[in-house]
Scaffold this active site. Structure first.
Site, PDB file in Angstrom:
ATOM      1  N   GLU A   1      -5.840  -8.134  -0.346  1.00  8.37           N
ATOM      2  CA  GLU A   1      -6.510  -7.866   0.934  1.00  8.37           C
ATOM      3  C   GLU A   1      -7.966  -7.510   0.668  1.00  8.37           C
ATOM      4  OE1 GLU A   1      -4.864  -4.978   3.624  1.00  8.37           O
ATOM      5  OE2 GLU A   1      -2.814  -5.705   3.337  1.00  8.37           O
TER       6      GLU A   1
ATOM      7  N   GLU B   1       0.798  -1.217   0.000  1.00  6.13           N
ATOM      8  CA  GLU B   1       0.000   0.000   0.000  1.00  6.13           C
ATOM      9  C   GLU B   1       0.839   1.279   0.000  1.00  6.13           C
ATOM     10  OE1 GLU B   1      -3.995  -1.890   2.054  1.00  6.13           O
ATOM     11  OE2 GLU B   1      -2.882  -0.347   3.162  1.00  6.13           O
TER      12      GLU B   1
END
Length: 439
Positions: A350, A166
């Site tokens: 995710e 991320e």
């Protein structure tokens, strides 16, 4: 949950994800101090000033935790290695750190679990932060040295590896919004971090290629951005949010360019000759990972650039206050393939939700999580039916853990953790998944 393995293509992988600082316990095994230790020690930064010094003690309990992965019939375990554990001062190897990840890897393989590593999930060693952290261009070379140190030891046994989890959180959330470590609100620091995080990604990929490694990817987080109303101003700001959150990182890695609407704000603050780094940033990868949780409604706020604000939406929300919007996952899978990655495999690395899970009579019922998973897997199946090459789906998270600035309040796990005793109790969603994924 109504799906089974037969509803997905042959070879489609199901997995669970965790990260080192959130579960291992940073006080163990000779790990160095990382930026999150200091950030949490600063009043007001984290819920109840909580930190990951013990977390859920995965460092000592990894064998039984991996038993839960295997018993859940998951194919893959997406874990992260800690820079501060492998190199406590950012530069010098800690043998205990390498030994831990060596044992962890072998324990996965012994259970038939595919090891899927992430090299960085935000635990920057403090000595690196003291040298400027992600603001300093040299971090790309330091990160490459760390990559070489850990992957020289365990890279031969990895199923897949991605350098950085991320990058939006590493750069924007942490340097512009100040919500995550190091807690800055500085546009110049942000511009440099937004670029250097991708340069470090490229250097890490090159380093692993030189080690002969394959199945290397990039993992990005995504939030679908819709205008808060029908005005041209809201549409403009939603497009800017999309550029900052989503297109900057995809564009950098897969096109060698940044969105023009974002450069209007960050351009004056970018490092010298940043365009010259795209040959490194665009070093080819083998797959693209998508972390997806929610959408945001965006409108103008009349302030300084970027001059946007989030507006509360009408949909059902998780304990985090995030709207449940499965269509966004479908939108990102299709758009990413059609506009950026083509036939490159996509993996949902995710997806999950936080809910107020409590133990009653020895069990944890979490119907909202089960419904969330079912709806998002429907979006995955819809994308696959349209020819999008989605090859896997990993849930966040295996177990309740340290949820960064939210401390231990938000429970994302399939497995409940009593944070006093550290006892693990699989939730109803875990048991359903174990049954549905039975081969």
């Amino acid at each position: 949950m109504l799906f089974t393995r037969k509803d997905f293509p042959e070879g489609f992988d199901f997995g669970v994800a965790t990260s080192s600082y959130q579960i291992e316990g940073s006080r163990f095994g000779g790990a160095g101090r990382c930026q999150w230790d200091d950030f949490a020690a600063t009043p007001g930064n984290t819920k109840n000033a909580e930190n990951g010094s013990i977390a859920v003690d995965h460092y000592h309990r990894y064998e039984s935790d991996l038993d839960l992965v295997a018993a859940g019939n998951f194919d893959c375990y997406r874990f992260s290695t800690s820079w501060a554990r492998v190199m406590p001062d950012g530069f010098t190897v800690n043998p205990e750190g390498l030994d831990f990840y060596d044992r962890l890897t072998d324990a996965m393989l012994a259970r038939g679990i595919k090891p899927c590593a992430t090299l960085y999930h935000w635990e920057l060693p403090v000595p690196i932060l003291d040298r400027g952290g992600w603001r300093n261009r040299d971090i790309a070379d330091w990160f490459a040295e760390y990559t070489h140190a850990i992957m020289s030891r365990i890279g031969d046994r990895m199923f897949s590896v991605a350098p950085i989890n991320e990058p939006w959180c590493v750069a924007w959330l942490s340097h512009f919004l100040g919500y995550h470590a190091p807690g800055l609100k500085d546009i110049r620091a942000t511009a440099r971090a937004m670029h250097h995080v991708l340069l470090a990604h490229g250097r890490a990929i090159q380093t692993m290629r030189d080690l002969g490694m394959t199945n290397l990817g990039a993992v990005f987080n995504f939030e679908w951005a819709d205008p808060a109303d029908h005005s041209p101003e809201a549409a403009e700001k939603a497009a800017l949010y999309d550029g900052i959150y989503n297109r900057w990182f995809l564009g950098g890695v897969f096109r060698g360019e940044y969105p023009a609407n974002v450069l209007e704000g960050l351009g004056p603050h970018m490092p010298d000759r940043w365009q010259d780094d795209f040959p490194t940033i665009t070093t080819p990868v083998d797959w693209c990972g998508l972390n997806y949780y929610t959408r945001k409604l965006i409108g103008p706020d009349g302030g300084a650039w970027p001059g946007l604000k989030e507006v509360e939406g009408p949909l059902e929300k998780t304990l985090m206050g995030w709207e449940i919007y499965p269509e966004g996952l479908y939108n990102f899978l299709t758009r990413t393939a059609r506009e950026y990655t083509g036939t490159l495999p996509l993996i949902v690395t995710e997806n999950g939700l936080a809910s107020p899970d409590v133990i009653e009579n020895g069990t944890v019922d979490d119907p909202q999580r089960s419904a969330y998973i079912e709806k998002h897997l429907q979006s995955v199946r819809r994308a696959i039916a349209e020819g999008i090459p989605v090859k896997g789906y990993y849930l966040w998270s295996l177990m309740d853990n340290y949820e960064w600035a939210c401390g231990y309040e938000q429970r994302f796990g399939l497995v409940h953790v009593d944070f006093d005793t550290l006892e693990r109790t699989p939730k109803a969603s875990y048991h359903q998944l174990a049954q549905n994924l039975r081969r």
